[in-house]
Design a protein around this motif. Structure first.
Motif, mmCIF file in Angstrom:
data_model
loop_
_atom_site.group_PDB
_atom_site.id
_atom_site.type_symbol
_atom_site.label_atom_id
_atom_site.label_comp_id
_atom_site.label_asym_id
_atom_site.label_seq_id
_atom_site.Cartn_x
_atom_site.Cartn_y
_atom_site.Cartn_z
ATOM 1 N N UNK A 116 -9.339 -97.504 7.100
ATOM 2 C CA UNK A 116 -8.479 -98.085 8.121
ATOM 3 C C UNK A 116 -9.019 -99.470 8.452
ATOM 4 N N UNK A 117 -8.166 -100.300 9.014
ATOM 5 C CA UNK A 117 -8.655 -101.586 9.485
ATOM 6 C C UNK A 117 -7.762 -102.090 10.595
ATOM 7 N N UNK A 118 -8.353 -102.967 11.385
ATOM 8 C CA UNK A 118 -7.602 -103.647 12.428
ATOM 9 C C UNK A 118 -7.666 -105.129 12.143
ATOM 10 N N UNK A 154 -4.849 -106.176 16.996
ATOM 11 C CA UNK A 154 -3.580 -105.675 17.525
ATOM 12 C C UNK A 154 -2.626 -105.194 16.425
ATOM 13 N N UNK A 155 -3.088 -105.215 15.169
ATOM 14 C CA UNK A 155 -2.313 -104.677 14.052
ATOM 15 C C UNK A 155 -3.270 -103.806 13.244
ATOM 16 N N UNK A 156 -2.798 -102.627 12.846
ATOM 17 C CA UNK A 156 -3.688 -101.677 12.188
ATOM 18 C C UNK A 156 -3.085 -101.173 10.881
ATOM 19 N N UNK A 157 -3.970 -100.909 9.922
ATOM 20 C CA UNK A 157 -3.548 -100.452 8.601
ATOM 21 C C UNK A 157 -4.382 -99.268 8.151
ATOM 22 N N UNK A 158 -3.790 -98.514 7.222
ATOM 23 C CA UNK A 158 -4.448 -97.345 6.646
ATOM 24 C C UNK A 158 -4.243 -97.375 5.139
ATOM 25 N N UNK A 159 -5.226 -96.857 4.400
ATOM 26 C CA UNK A 159 -5.107 -96.754 2.953
ATOM 27 C C UNK A 159 -5.691 -95.425 2.498
ATOM 28 N N UNK A 160 -4.907 -94.679 1.727
ATOM 29 C CA UNK A 160 -5.405 -93.459 1.115
ATOM 30 C C UNK A 160 -6.000 -93.886 -0.233
#
Length: 165
Positions: A116-118, A154-160
């Motif tokens: 995950x990252x912000x 203020x923006x978040x991401x996810x990676x499988x």
């Protein structure tokens, strides 16, 4: 120009602080100081001891980029400190891509399945980069409970990891 990527430890703290604060403060006017990021002075205990890592990209011995992984759960990690000096950005040298690939290989080798990252919504190029690399935007309230939030993000991401190349 040859890009060399290597693991960083506490001996690189000053170079990292110089690289990262310059980009945060001068280039993007993000109101953040070294006091907000004590992890940069304790790379080994903050990143490596819990099972993460920190890497730097070098050209002719100069630190021009960085990326880090904070392992915050058994199989989950957070991407942190992804920075590339302005004059070394872009497809020609592909430094950000190389850094991200090193981090993903590390995750695979260490059974970390999700990262995950912000980031900050003013970093449009960064957001496009993550999306090109199969990161999916997630709402803040849908982040894992133990995800280490940064105030500025203020923006978040996810990676499988298992669904990437």
């Amino acid at each position: 120009m040859k890009v060399a990527i290597q693991q960083l430890d506490n001996t690189y703290s000053d170079q990292l602080i110089d690289l990262i604060l310059t980009i945060q403060q001068k280039e993007f006017n993000v109101p953040i100081t070294i006091d907000d990021q004590p992890d940069l002075k304790q790379i080994e205990s903050f990143y490596m001891v819990p099972g993460g890592n920190f890497w730097g990209a070098f050209i002719d011995g100069e630190l021009v980029g960085s990326i880090a992984l904070v392992k915050f759960d058994e199989r989950e990690g957070a991407v942190r400190k992804m920075f590339v000096k302005k004059e070394f950005r872009g497809k020609e040298l592909n430094i950000a891509q190389k850094l991200l690939e090193v981090l993903i290989v590390f995750c695979r080798e260490n059974a970390i399945d999700h990262i995950y990252l912000g980031t900050v919504n003013v970093l449009k190029v960064a957001m496009r980069f993550y999306e090109r690399n199969h990161f999916v935007q997630v709402e803040k309230e849908n982040l894992p409970a133990r995800f280490p939030l940064m105030n500025a993000d203020n923006v978040f991401y996810s990676l499988n990891i298992n669904q990437t190349l």
